[in-house]
Motif scaffolding. Structure first.
Motif, PDB file in Angstrom:
ATOM      1  N   ASN A  70     -35.896 -19.769 -17.718  1.00 58.71           N
ATOM      2  CA  ASN A  70     -35.442 -20.516 -18.898  1.00 58.71           C
ATOM      3  C   ASN A  70     -34.151 -19.699 -19.850  1.00 58.71           C
ATOM      4  O   ASN A  70     -34.363 -19.969 -20.902  1.00 58.71           O
ATOM      5  CB  ASN A  70     -36.361 -20.743 -19.804  1.00 58.71           C
ATOM      6  N   ARG A  71     -33.570 -19.025 -19.119  1.00 60.16           N
ATOM      7  CA  ARG A  71     -32.443 -18.115 -19.895  1.00 60.16           C
ATOM      8  C   ARG A  71     -31.097 -18.849 -19.122  1.00 60.16           C
ATOM      9  O   ARG A  71     -31.005 -19.384 -18.180  1.00 60.16           O
ATOM     10  CB  ARG A  71     -32.343 -16.716 -19.428  1.00 60.16           C
ATOM     11  N   ASP A  72     -29.978 -18.687 -20.010  1.00 63.39           N
ATOM     12  CA  ASP A  72     -28.740 -19.120 -19.606  1.00 63.39           C
ATOM     13  C   ASP A  72     -27.892 -17.800 -18.987  1.00 63.39           C
ATOM     14  O   ASP A  72     -27.151 -18.171 -18.006  1.00 63.39           O
ATOM     15  CB  ASP A  72     -28.081 -19.382 -20.898  1.00 63.39           C
ATOM     16  N   LEU A  73     -28.320 -16.660 -19.470  1.00 58.03           N
ATOM     17  CA  LEU A  73     -27.471 -15.575 -18.845  1.00 58.03           C
ATOM     18  C   LEU A  73     -28.479 -14.945 -17.985  1.00 58.03           C
ATOM     19  O   LEU A  73     -28.933 -13.668 -18.323  1.00 58.03           O
ATOM     20  CB  LEU A  73     -27.164 -14.431 -20.209  1.00 58.03           C
ATOM     21  N   VAL A  74     -28.562 -15.208 -16.784  1.00 52.97           N
ATOM     22  CA  VAL A  74     -29.100 -14.753 -15.645  1.00 52.97           C
ATOM     23  C   VAL A  74     -28.450 -13.795 -14.887  1.00 52.97           C
ATOM     24  O   VAL A  74     -27.287 -13.785 -14.610  1.00 52.97           O
ATOM     25  CB  VAL A  74     -29.853 -15.789 -14.782  1.00 52.97           C
ATOM     26  N   GLU A  75     -29.209 -12.881 -14.239  1.00 55.93           N
ATOM     27  CA  GLU A  75     -28.242 -12.178 -13.398  1.00 55.93           C
ATOM     28  C   GLU A  75     -29.224 -12.164 -12.026  1.00 55.93           C
ATOM     29  O   GLU A  75     -30.268 -12.065 -11.925  1.00 55.93           O
ATOM     30  CB  GLU A  75     -28.208 -10.584 -13.667  1.00 55.93           C
ATOM     31  N   ILE A  76     -28.340 -12.572 -10.990  1.00 52.80           N
ATOM     32  CA  ILE A  76     -29.257 -12.632  -9.673  1.00 52.80           C
ATOM     33  C   ILE A  76     -28.847 -11.059  -8.764  1.00 52.80           C
ATOM     34  O   ILE A  76     -27.865 -10.142  -9.183  1.00 52.80           O
ATOM     35  CB  ILE A  76     -28.565 -13.625  -8.658  1.00 52.80           C
ATOM     36  N   ARG A  77     -29.509 -11.081  -7.693  1.00 54.63           N
ATOM     37  CA  ARG A  77     -29.053  -9.959  -6.610  1.00 54.63           C
ATOM     38  C   ARG A  77     -28.436 -10.435  -5.486  1.00 54.63           C
ATOM     39  O   ARG A  77     -28.663 -11.380  -4.960  1.00 54.63           O
ATOM     40  CB  ARG A  77     -30.496  -9.379  -6.181  1.00 54.63           C
ATOM     41  N   LEU A  78     -27.121  -9.859  -5.452  1.00 55.12           N
ATOM     42  CA  LEU A  78     -26.405 -10.375  -4.311  1.00 55.12           C
ATOM     43  C   LEU A  78     -26.798 -10.144  -3.019  1.00 55.12           C
ATOM     44  O   LEU A  78     -26.460 -10.799  -2.072  1.00 55.12           O
ATOM     45  CB  LEU A  78     -24.874  -9.768  -4.759  1.00 55.12           C
ATOM     46  N   GLU A  79     -27.935  -9.401  -3.001  1.00 48.60           N
ATOM     47  CA  GLU A  79     -28.537  -9.121  -1.594  1.00 48.60           C
ATOM     48  C   GLU A  79     -28.870 -10.381  -1.247  1.00 48.60           C
ATOM     49  O   GLU A  79     -29.204 -10.635  -0.003  1.00 48.60           O
ATOM     50  CB  GLU A  79     -29.434  -8.101  -1.687  1.00 48.60           C
ATOM     51  N   THR A  80     -29.659 -11.137  -2.169  1.00 49.45           N
ATOM     52  CA  THR A  80     -30.407 -12.400  -1.608  1.00 49.45           C
ATOM     53  C   THR A  80     -29.419 -13.548  -1.245  1.00 49.45           C
ATOM     54  O   THR A  80     -29.705 -14.420  -0.261  1.00 49.45           O
ATOM     55  CB  THR A  80     -31.126 -13.031  -2.837  1.00 49.45           C
ATOM     56  N   VAL A  81     -28.031 -13.359  -1.720  1.00 52.31           N
ATOM     57  CA  VAL A  81     -26.812 -14.243  -1.153  1.00 52.31           C
ATOM     58  C   VAL A  81     -26.361 -13.809   0.270  1.00 52.31           C
ATOM     59  O   VAL A  81     -26.328 -14.666   1.012  1.00 52.31           O
ATOM     60  CB  VAL A  81     -25.585 -14.125  -2.299  1.00 52.31           C
TER      61      VAL A  81
END
Length: 243
Positions: A70-81
């Motif tokens: 429920n946040r706008d400013l998320v950071e993903i892990r590029l490893e999952t991509v």
């Protein structure tokens, strides 16, 4: 000026490391990456097709992260991509291969990445003087840690925060609080040093932190801050902190 500051929190890119990357270049990045995926049995039709699949995977991961948090400013892990790109071709990659792909992605897209002259010495001087030295970076662990090692900065901090580890990024105050909660210091005893008015200076000021703006991008307008310096002027920052 900052003699009462007990902890100094640094941004990384544009503050301690000078870097330029290009993640769009088909010839330099996506063509070799396309071949590498094919070598592992995950063939894409073209570099363009791989780049499109990558963008779609990033968007899907970010959308899912926003729903979960429920946040706008998320950071993903590029490893999952990178992992998902293998799996859509029926390949289950080991973790070591994903690390290799992530570092290859960064290496092929980088024009330069180097510590600003004097960065390591500044961090060491601050720690020797009894200041806590911390990193708060919007970054990806998969290639930021090797870049910290390469530039000799990895062991210069008392603690490191990399946004891909936390699922949130600057300027969200929640990311700052992951570090502030650990420090347990009055906000005025913490100095944020960064080169982004939006990501570093404004949110730090809103939380009551002291701020130092390093104008390493030759921006024409200086944000409201406690100290503004042109370029990576570590000598002036050292004087402000240590006299």
């Amino acid at each position: 000026m900052f003699r009462d500051v007990a902890a100094v929190c640094f941004d990384l890119y544009g503050t301690l490391i000078r870097i330029r990357t290009d993640e769009e270049d088909l010839t330099r990045l996506w063509k070799p990456l396309c071949y590498f995926y094919a070598y592992q049995g995950a063939a894409f039709d073209s570099p363009e097709a791989l780049r499109t699949a990558y963008r779609q995977a990033v968007e899907a991961e970010e959308a899912a992260a926003r729903r979960r948090s429920n946040r706008d400013l998320v950071e993903i892990r590029l490893e999952t991509v990178f992992d998902s790109l293998f799996r859509r071709k029926g390949v289950s990659p080991p973790a070591a291969l994903i690390q290799t792909v992530g570092q290859m992605f960064r290496a092929c897209s980088t024009d330069w990445a180097e510590a600003y002259p004097g960065a390591a010495a500044l961090l060491e001087d601050l720690r020797a003087a009894g200041k806590g030295v911390y990193l708060l970076s919007n970054a990806q662990r998969v290639f930021t840690q090797p870049e910290l090692e390469m530039t000799g900065l990895l062991d210069r901090f008392d603690a490191i925060r990399i946004s891909s580890d936390w699922g949130v990024k600057k300027p969200d105050p929640a990311y700052f609080r992951t570090l502030l909660d650990r420090l347990q210091l009055p906000p005025h005893q913490v100095l944020m040093v960064g080169n982004s008015a939006r990501d570093d200076i404004a949110p730090a000021r809103a939380l009551g932190l002291r701020t130092c703006y390093l104008n390493t991008d030759a921006e024409p307008v200086c944000p409201a801050c406690d100290l503004a310096l042109e370029g990576a002027d570590y000598a002036a920052l050292r004087r402000a902190l240590l006299g």
